[in-house]
Motif scaffolding. Sequence first.
Motif, PDB file in Angstrom:
ATOM      1  N   UNK A  64      27.499  37.846  51.119  1.00  0.00           N
ATOM      2  CA  UNK A  64      27.449  36.587  50.373  1.00  0.00           C
ATOM      3  C   UNK A  64      26.468  35.600  50.999  1.00  0.00           C
ATOM      4  N   UNK A  65      26.338  35.647  52.324  1.00  0.00           N
ATOM      5  CA  UNK A  65      25.420  34.744  53.029  1.00  0.00           C
ATOM      6  C   UNK A  65      23.998  35.288  53.098  1.00  0.00           C
ATOM      7  N   UNK A  66      23.800  36.505  52.618  1.00  0.00           N
ATOM      8  CA  UNK A  66      22.477  37.108  52.682  1.00  0.00           C
ATOM      9  C   UNK A  66      22.151  37.718  54.020  1.00  0.00           C
ATOM     10  N   UNK A  67      23.180  37.932  54.849  1.00  0.00           N
ATOM     11  CA  UNK A  67      22.974  38.484  56.183  1.00  0.00           C
ATOM     12  C   UNK A  67      23.145  39.998  56.225  1.00  0.00           C
ATOM     13  N   UNK A  68      23.524  40.600  55.115  1.00  0.00           N
ATOM     14  CA  UNK A  68      23.696  42.056  55.055  1.00  0.00           C
ATOM     15  C   UNK A  68      23.332  42.539  53.662  1.00  0.00           C
ATOM     16  N   UNK A  69      22.837  43.756  53.585  1.00  0.00           N
ATOM     17  CA  UNK A  69      22.445  44.333  52.321  1.00  0.00           C
ATOM     18  C   UNK A  69      23.600  45.139  51.720  1.00  0.00           C
ATOM     19  N   UNK A  70      23.711  45.176  50.403  1.00  0.00           N
ATOM     20  CA  UNK A  70      24.704  46.062  49.790  1.00  0.00           C
ATOM     21  C   UNK A  70      24.283  47.511  49.995  1.00  0.00           C
ATOM     22  N   UNK A  71      25.247  48.401  49.966  1.00  0.00           N
ATOM     23  CA  UNK A  71      24.925  49.814  50.154  1.00  0.00           C
ATOM     24  C   UNK A  71      25.257  50.338  51.528  1.00  0.00           C
ATOM     25  N   UNK A  72      25.888  49.507  52.379  1.00  0.00           N
ATOM     26  CA  UNK A  72      26.248  49.956  53.725  1.00  0.00           C
ATOM     27  C   UNK A  72      27.651  50.541  53.781  1.00  0.00           C
ATOM     28  N   UNK A  73      28.379  50.474  52.677  1.00  0.00           N
ATOM     29  CA  UNK A  73      29.759  50.960  52.657  1.00  0.00           C
ATOM     30  C   UNK A  73      29.776  52.448  52.317  1.00  0.00           C
ATOM     31  N   UNK A  74      29.913  53.288  53.323  1.00  0.00           N
ATOM     32  CA  UNK A  74      29.931  54.732  53.100  1.00  0.00           C
ATOM     33  C   UNK A  74      31.148  55.192  52.303  1.00  0.00           C
ATOM     34  N   UNK A  75      32.370  54.725  52.613  1.00  0.00           N
ATOM     35  CA  UNK A  75      33.518  55.164  51.816  1.00  0.00           C
ATOM     36  C   UNK A  75      33.409  54.776  50.349  1.00  0.00           C
ATOM     37  N   UNK A  76      32.810  53.631  50.065  1.00  0.00           N
ATOM     38  CA  UNK A  76      32.686  53.176  48.684  1.00  0.00           C
ATOM     39  C   UNK A  76      31.655  53.941  47.890  1.00  0.00           C
ATOM     40  N   UNK A  77      30.612  54.424  48.581  1.00  0.00           N
ATOM     41  CA  UNK A  77      29.594  55.224  47.921  1.00  0.00           C
ATOM     42  C   UNK A  77      28.733  54.436  46.955  1.00  0.00           C
ATOM     43  N   UNK A  78      28.134  55.172  46.013  1.00  0.00           N
ATOM     44  CA  UNK A  78      27.165  54.588  45.092  1.00  0.00           C
ATOM     45  C   UNK A  78      27.804  53.588  44.132  1.00  0.00           C
ATOM     46  N   UNK A  79      29.053  53.840  43.718  1.00  0.00           N
ATOM     47  CA  UNK A  79      29.706  52.948  42.753  1.00  0.00           C
ATOM     48  C   UNK A  79      29.935  51.563  43.353  1.00  0.00           C
ATOM     49  N   UNK A  80      30.439  51.501  44.576  1.00  0.00           N
ATOM     50  CA  UNK A  80      30.651  50.211  45.230  1.00  0.00           C
ATOM     51  C   UNK A  80      29.315  49.510  45.477  1.00  0.00           C
ATOM     52  N   UNK A  81      28.305  50.264  45.874  1.00  0.00           N
ATOM     53  CA  UNK A  81      26.981  49.675  46.094  1.00  0.00           C
ATOM     54  C   UNK A  81      26.435  49.078  44.801  1.00  0.00           C
ATOM     55  N   UNK A  82      26.641  49.769  43.689  1.00  0.00           N
ATOM     56  CA  UNK A  82      26.158  49.272  42.396  1.00  0.00           C
ATOM     57  C   UNK A  82      26.862  47.976  42.010  1.00  0.00           C
ATOM     58  N   UNK A  83      28.178  47.933  42.176  1.00  0.00           N
ATOM     59  CA  UNK A  83      28.937  46.741  41.794  1.00  0.00           C
ATOM     60  C   UNK A  83      28.617  45.558  42.701  1.00  0.00           C
ATOM     61  N   UNK A  84      28.408  45.824  43.999  1.00  0.00           N
ATOM     62  CA  UNK A  84      28.003  44.744  44.916  1.00  0.00           C
ATOM     63  C   UNK A  84      26.628  44.219  44.538  1.00  0.00           C
ATOM     64  N   UNK A  85      25.735  45.130  44.155  1.00  0.00           N
ATOM     65  CA  UNK A  85      24.399  44.727  43.734  1.00  0.00           C
ATOM     66  C   UNK A  85      24.429  43.851  42.501  1.00  0.00           C
TER      67      UNK A  85
END
Length: 261
Positions: A64-85
């Motif tokens: 939320x602060x822009x200090x980390x990129x989405x897509x770092x959550x391995x358990x969540x996989x591509x679906x979590x990365x897409x929704x965070x994006x």
Amino acid sequence: MEILTPILIVGIIGLLAGVILAVASIVMAVPKDEKAEALEEVLPGANCGACGFSGCPGYAAAMAKGEAQPGLCSPGGAEVARRCGEILGAGDVQVEAKTALVHCLGSYDNTTDKMLYDGLQSCAAAAQLMGGITSCRYGCMGLGDCQQACEYGAIQICNGLAQVDPEQCRGCSKCVAACPKGILSLVPRRKQAVVRCSNCDKAKDTMAVCKIGCIGCGKCVRTCPCGAVTVENGVAKVDPQKCTACGQCVEACPRHVITLL
């Protein structure tokens, strides 16, 4: 009046306390970050730390602060990365799936135990006894701490050695943290050469305790056309970012300790 007066006093005190608490809750309230809350709801809640943060709330706040990129959550996989994006307005986010890897082939076919262990069935407990129960002080003890830590049933103990099923592994890194010998790591879940040994002893000492341990001969280093293989502290290492899975190091290894994932 003798009864009503104390009741009235207690009621007034309670009313004043309620007003004070209400005012304090407004004055001292911590502003909520709606974006961080939305991101935390999307994350799986495993709090495994595979993303590099303390847990899902920490990772959500950092995104939320822009200090980390989405897509770092391995358990969540591509679906979590897409929704965070989508929440962050970052569009499509690519995430590289990872799997745990056991850097050891010290099954009972290749090595032995140096003692008859009859204690607590825990690698962490057994490691306290002279560095562990196996003849190789770097090797897997096969008592299943990693198996117990895995929430996805991706790890089995076979013939005294932990084995990971990459298709079941979610890359949460809990098994990595659970291993007292530090012989598990996360690697990209794709075809690549991997070194299944962690023994840093000299070649003679390695061969004395394991039939298949890496002796640091360097043949894999000289064979690799991409410079992906190095020898550090007497054991071969493969850089997954450079490896093209050509298999030449696998064929060159005289100890057959390098395999293709």
